[in-house]
Design a protein around this motif. Structure first.
Motif, PDB file in Angstrom:
ATOM      1  N   ARG A 199      11.628  20.155   6.323  1.00 33.67           N
ATOM      2  CA  ARG A 199      12.236  18.944   5.766  1.00 33.67           C
ATOM      3  C   ARG A 199      11.187  17.847   5.581  1.00 33.67           C
ATOM      4  NH1 ARG A 199      16.155  19.573   9.875  1.00 33.67           N
ATOM      5  NH2 ARG A 199      15.866  17.419  10.563  1.00 33.67           N
ATOM      6  N   ALA A 200      10.240  17.754   6.520  1.00 41.67           N
ATOM      7  CA  ALA A 200       9.153  16.780   6.366  1.00 41.67           C
ATOM      8  C   ALA A 200       8.262  17.162   5.186  1.00 41.67           C
ATOM      9  CB  ALA A 200       8.343  16.703   7.653  1.00 41.67           C
ATOM     10  N   HIS A 201       8.055  18.437   4.987  1.00 40.43           N
ATOM     11  CA  HIS A 201       7.289  18.926   3.832  1.00 40.43           C
ATOM     12  C   HIS A 201       7.962  18.491   2.524  1.00 40.43           C
ATOM     13  CE1 HIS A 201       5.584  21.773   0.939  1.00 40.43           C
ATOM     14  NE2 HIS A 201       6.764  22.359   0.800  1.00 40.43           N
ATOM     15  N   LEU A 202       9.268  18.628   2.443  1.00 39.78           N
ATOM     16  CA  LEU A 202       9.989  18.221   1.238  1.00 39.78           C
ATOM     17  C   LEU A 202       9.934  16.708   1.051  1.00 39.78           C
ATOM     18  CD1 LEU A 202      13.134  20.536   1.471  1.00 39.78           C
ATOM     19  CD2 LEU A 202      11.051  20.887   0.138  1.00 39.78           C
ATOM     20  N   ALA A 203      10.034  15.965   2.155  1.00 43.46           N
ATOM     21  CA  ALA A 203       9.967  14.507   2.051  1.00 43.46           C
ATOM     22  C   ALA A 203       8.628  14.052   1.503  1.00 43.46           C
ATOM     23  CB  ALA A 203      10.218  13.883   3.426  1.00 43.46           C
ATOM     24  N   ALA A 204       7.549  14.735   1.905  1.00 41.60           N
ATOM     25  CA  ALA A 204       6.213  14.343   1.462  1.00 41.60           C
ATOM     26  C   ALA A 204       5.944  14.744   0.021  1.00 41.60           C
ATOM     27  CB  ALA A 204       5.163  14.967   2.379  1.00 41.60           C
ATOM     28  N   THR A 205       6.565  15.833  -0.443  1.00 40.69           N
ATOM     29  CA  THR A 205       6.300  16.318  -1.795  1.00 40.69           C
ATOM     30  C   THR A 205       7.325  15.830  -2.814  1.00 40.69           C
ATOM     31  OG1 THR A 205       7.582  18.340  -1.372  1.00 40.69           O
ATOM     32  CG2 THR A 205       5.212  18.406  -0.893  1.00 40.69           C
ATOM     33  N   GLY A 206       8.450  15.339  -2.321  1.00 43.84           N
ATOM     34  CA  GLY A 206       9.516  14.930  -3.228  1.00 43.84           C
ATOM     35  C   GLY A 206      10.211  16.095  -3.887  1.00 43.84           C
ATOM     36  N   ALA A 207       9.987  17.294  -3.383  1.00 47.31           N
ATOM     37  CA  ALA A 207      10.582  18.503  -3.976  1.00 47.31           C
ATOM     38  C   ALA A 207      11.919  18.812  -3.316  1.00 47.31           C
ATOM     39  CB  ALA A 207       9.626  19.687  -3.808  1.00 47.31           C
ATOM     40  N   THR A 208      12.654  19.695  -3.934  1.00 47.38           N
ATOM     41  CA  THR A 208      13.932  20.124  -3.378  1.00 47.38           C
ATOM     42  C   THR A 208      13.863  21.540  -2.816  1.00 47.38           C
ATOM     43  OG1 THR A 208      14.646  20.890  -5.552  1.00 47.38           O
ATOM     44  CG2 THR A 208      15.259  18.636  -4.918  1.00 47.38           C
ATOM     45  N   ALA A 209      12.698  22.166  -2.937  1.00 52.88           N
ATOM     46  CA  ALA A 209      12.480  23.496  -2.387  1.00 52.88           C
ATOM     47  C   ALA A 209      11.049  23.567  -1.879  1.00 52.88           C
ATOM     48  CB  ALA A 209      12.720  24.579  -3.450  1.00 52.88           C
ATOM     49  N   MET A 254       0.853  -1.187   0.000  1.00 57.46           N
ATOM     50  CA  MET A 254       0.000   0.000   0.000  1.00 57.46           C
ATOM     51  C   MET A 254       0.893   1.242   0.000  1.00 57.46           C
ATOM     52  SD  MET A 254      -2.777   1.266   2.868  1.00 57.46           S
ATOM     53  CE  MET A 254      -3.815  -0.171   2.593  1.00 57.46           C
ATOM     54  N   SER A 255       0.578   2.169  -0.895  1.00 57.83           N
ATOM     55  CA  SER A 255       1.378   3.389  -0.953  1.00 57.83           C
ATOM     56  C   SER A 255       1.023   4.289   0.220  1.00 57.83           C
ATOM     57  CB  SER A 255       1.113   4.124  -2.276  1.00 57.83           C
ATOM     58  OG  SER A 255      -0.250   4.504  -2.358  1.00 57.83           O
ATOM     59  N   GLN A 256       2.009   5.038   0.655  1.00 57.26           N
ATOM     60  CA  GLN A 256       1.802   5.939   1.776  1.00 57.26           C
ATOM     61  C   GLN A 256       1.118   7.222   1.323  1.00 57.26           C
ATOM     62  OE1 GLN A 256       5.881   6.163   3.414  1.00 57.26           O
ATOM     63  NE2 GLN A 256       4.934   5.451   5.304  1.00 57.26           N
ATOM     64  N   THR A 257       0.294   7.783   2.194  1.00 51.69           N
ATOM     65  CA  THR A 257      -0.306   9.088   1.947  1.00 51.69           C
ATOM     66  C   THR A 257       0.711  10.170   2.298  1.00 51.69           C
ATOM     67  OG1 THR A 257      -1.178   9.317   4.188  1.00 51.69           O
ATOM     68  CG2 THR A 257      -2.543   8.133   2.585  1.00 51.69           C
ATOM     69  N   PRO A 258       0.532  11.386   1.789  1.00 52.08           N
ATOM     70  CA  PRO A 258       1.446  12.464   2.177  1.00 52.08           C
ATOM     71  C   PRO A 258       1.517  12.661   3.695  1.00 52.08           C
ATOM     72  CG  PRO A 258       0.149  13.124   0.279  1.00 52.08           C
ATOM     73  CD  PRO A 258      -0.414  11.821   0.738  1.00 52.08           C
ATOM     74  N   ASP A 259       0.363  12.537   4.383  1.00 48.81           N
ATOM     75  CA  ASP A 259       0.371  12.717   5.830  1.00 48.81           C
ATOM     76  C   ASP A 259       1.189  11.630   6.521  1.00 48.81           C
ATOM     77  OD1 ASP A 259      -1.323  14.742   5.144  1.00 48.81           O
ATOM     78  OD2 ASP A 259      -2.907  14.200   6.551  1.00 48.81           O
ATOM     79  N   SER A 260       1.069  10.397   6.061  1.00 46.93           N
ATOM     80  CA  SER A 260       1.833   9.324   6.691  1.00 46.93           C
ATOM     81  C   SER A 260       3.328   9.484   6.407  1.00 46.93           C
ATOM     82  CB  SER A 260       1.333   7.952   6.222  1.00 46.93           C
ATOM     83  OG  SER A 260       1.576   7.751   4.837  1.00 46.93           O
ATOM     84  N   VAL A 261       3.667   9.995   5.229  1.00 41.09           N
ATOM     85  CA  VAL A 261       5.080  10.268   4.933  1.00 41.09           C
ATOM     86  C   VAL A 261       5.619  11.311   5.899  1.00 41.09           C
ATOM     87  CG1 VAL A 261       6.690  11.198   3.233  1.00 41.09           C
ATOM     88  CG2 VAL A 261       4.901   9.612   2.506  1.00 41.09           C
ATOM     89  N   VAL A 262       4.844  12.359   6.132  1.00 40.76           N
ATOM     90  CA  VAL A 262       5.256  13.402   7.064  1.00 40.76           C
ATOM     91  C   VAL A 262       5.477  12.819   8.450  1.00 40.76           C
ATOM     92  CG1 VAL A 262       4.413  15.429   8.329  1.00 40.76           C
ATOM     93  CG2 VAL A 262       4.265  15.363   5.836  1.00 40.76           C
ATOM     94  N   ARG A 263       4.520  12.042   8.931  1.00 41.63           N
ATOM     95  CA  ARG A 263       4.630  11.503  10.295  1.00 41.63           C
ATOM     96  C   ARG A 263       5.789  10.529  10.423  1.00 41.63           C
ATOM     97  NH1 ARG A 263      -1.602  11.035   9.778  1.00 41.63           N
ATOM     98  NH2 ARG A 263      -2.255  13.068  10.588  1.00 41.63           N
TER      99      ARG A 263
END
Length: 467
Positions: free
Chosen positions: A138-148, A1-10
């Protein structure tokens, strides 16, 4: 099961929890007490430490900005999208004085964790609440896969807030081009309680003055001259007595000009808060409530302007009696201002009122200090709605609304930068700001991290709704 953005953040936050707390503890060990000159090198060391840590976090720009007093820290991380909104986060890195003998159960600058609470001076006010943004982005970037980040993110972390911010406005005016922002997030505030998350929507302003009243050129005999010349102490007492009417409203003509009245909805929201007036009175070390008729206690301290007598004196005050008419007397007044009030207008109104009140034969002079303007963000402002949504995602419960009865430098940012001010804080009343055993609840601290992680994407997504 793929993770949701919220679960990635947590998950990201949990994986980096220990390192985050180790870094925060290292910062808390620096006794950055701005009010004590002996600690000036520590305040500078605190600024240098934070700038270096922000660069480690990923901010391409992190600078220490000198002032005639203690230094501030500025950092900037541009978004990939040039059209993204710009957000400025405000906080402070200086702290109140603290010593073990003040009543601490541990050394104030040696952080300890007890019962899932982090104890140290600055844990809540304000280093902990500043620092949660570093892990949040940093958690925001991890959830979005962005570098900024999704917004152009700026930080301004002051070094003199606990000393009254004497150089802050001048700094903001001097650096206004670098600080330009669409909105300001103040993370130097708190919530109602651990189980009632809240967002502050406004802060009162402040104007204060000292009135000096002069009668005879020296103290004179009350038997020989009493009843035949004006008494400056009596004039001071009459001045104070005339300050309010029978409904506890300020009796200065023009004082209420421009006041933004509470809406019915705002009054309803205040009334929804679990306010225990008896408990509040115990905290206030007082025995009855008092204030402007037609308003609740919360409305009085959050959303109504006030006039308070901070000091009154004159004449003989030693043991026994000394039957004189004193040569002079003084009154110190302060005025808390709400949205819509102009400090300059209030000062003119107060001066005119004093001129009318002081009797012939009494010379007087009134000196006003620097004023602080009030700030207020409407409940329907889209940027405020972003803060609320981010907090509700983090806490999993509806967020309610408060205001701040005190005053602070946030209004300077609003006035100079022309940007709305929003408040994001996770501290609770039991954290003991300025007191022995200051602490921060670790569960709430990481809720702050999570809220920060959600906020930037929400602001970027909904900024088009801002008028």
């Amino acid at each position: 099961m793929s993770q949701t953005p919220d679960s990635v953040v947590r998950t990201y936050i949990e994986q980096h929890r220990t390192a985050f707390l180790d870094d925060l503890a290292e910062w808390l060990r620096i006794p950055s007490v701005s009010a004590q000159p002996d600690h000036a090198p520590d305040v500078r060391r605190s600024a240098d430490w934070l700038a270096a840590k922000l660069r480690d976090t990923g901010f391409p720009t992190a600078e220490v900005w000198p002032t005639p007093g203690a230094p501030a820290v500025f950092a900037e991380w541009p978004a990939a999208d040039p059209g993204a909104p710009t957000v400025l986060v405000y906080g402070h890195h200086d702290v109140q004085p603290a010593a073990h003998e003040d009543g601490w159960h541990s050394e104030p600058f040696e952080p300890v964790v007890r019962d899932n609470r982090l104890y140290a001076r600055g844990a809540a006010d304000d280093k902990g609440q500043v620092f949660f943004h570093t892990l949040g982005v940093r958690a925001h970037l991890a959830a979005t896969g962005a570098t900024a980040p999704a917004v152009h993110l700026k930080l301004l972390i002051e070094g003199e807030e606990e000393s009254g911010s004497p150089h802050f406005r001048a700094l903001v005016e001097e650096r206004a081009d670098r600080l330009a922002a669409d909105t300001v997030i103040v993370s130097d505030t708190g919530m109602w309680s651990e189980d009632t998350p809240t967002v502050c929507t406004g802060m009162r302003g402040l104007a204060e003055c000292e009135i000096r009243l002069y009668g005879p050129d020296q103290d004179i005999h009350s038997g020989s001259f009493g009843g035949a010349v004006p008494n400056p102490a009596t004039a001071a007492a009459r001045l104070v007595a005339a300050l309010h009417d029978e409904h506890a409203r300020v009796a200065v003509p023009g004082f209420y000009d421009g006041v933004v009245e509470l809406t019915d909805r705002e009054r309803e929201l205040f009334a929804e808060l679990p306010f225990d007036e008896e408990r509040w009175l115990r905290t206030a070390k007082s025995y009855a409530t008092h204030g402007e008729a037609g308003h609740t206690t919360l409305e009085r301290i959050w959303a109504r302007p006030t006039a308070e007598v901070n000091g009154i004196g004159g004449g003989y005050q030693g043991p026994g009696s000394k039957t004189v008419i004193p040569s002079d007397a003084m009154v110190k007044l302060s005025f808390r201002l709400v949205a819509g009030q102009d400090p300059d207008h209030v000062e003119k109104a107060v001066r005119a009122w004093i001129d009318e009140q002081v009797p012939e034969g009494i010379r007087h002079e009134t000196v006003f200090g620097a004023a602080t303007r009030p700030c207020l963000t409407p409940l329907d402002h889209p940027a405020l709605r972003s803060v609320v949504r981010a907090m509700e995602r983090s806490f999993g419960t509806p967020v309610r609304f408060t205001r701040e009865g005190g005053s602070g430098p946030a209004a300077d940012l609003q006035e100079v930068l022309g940007a709305p001010v929003l408040f994001l804080g996770i501290s609770v009343p039991s954290d003991g700001w300025h007191a022995p055993d200051e602490k921060v609840e670790l569960d709430l601290l990481f809720k702050g991290v999570e809220t920060s992680a959600y906020l930037w994407g929400d602001l970027a997504e909904h900024w088009r709704d801002v008028p």
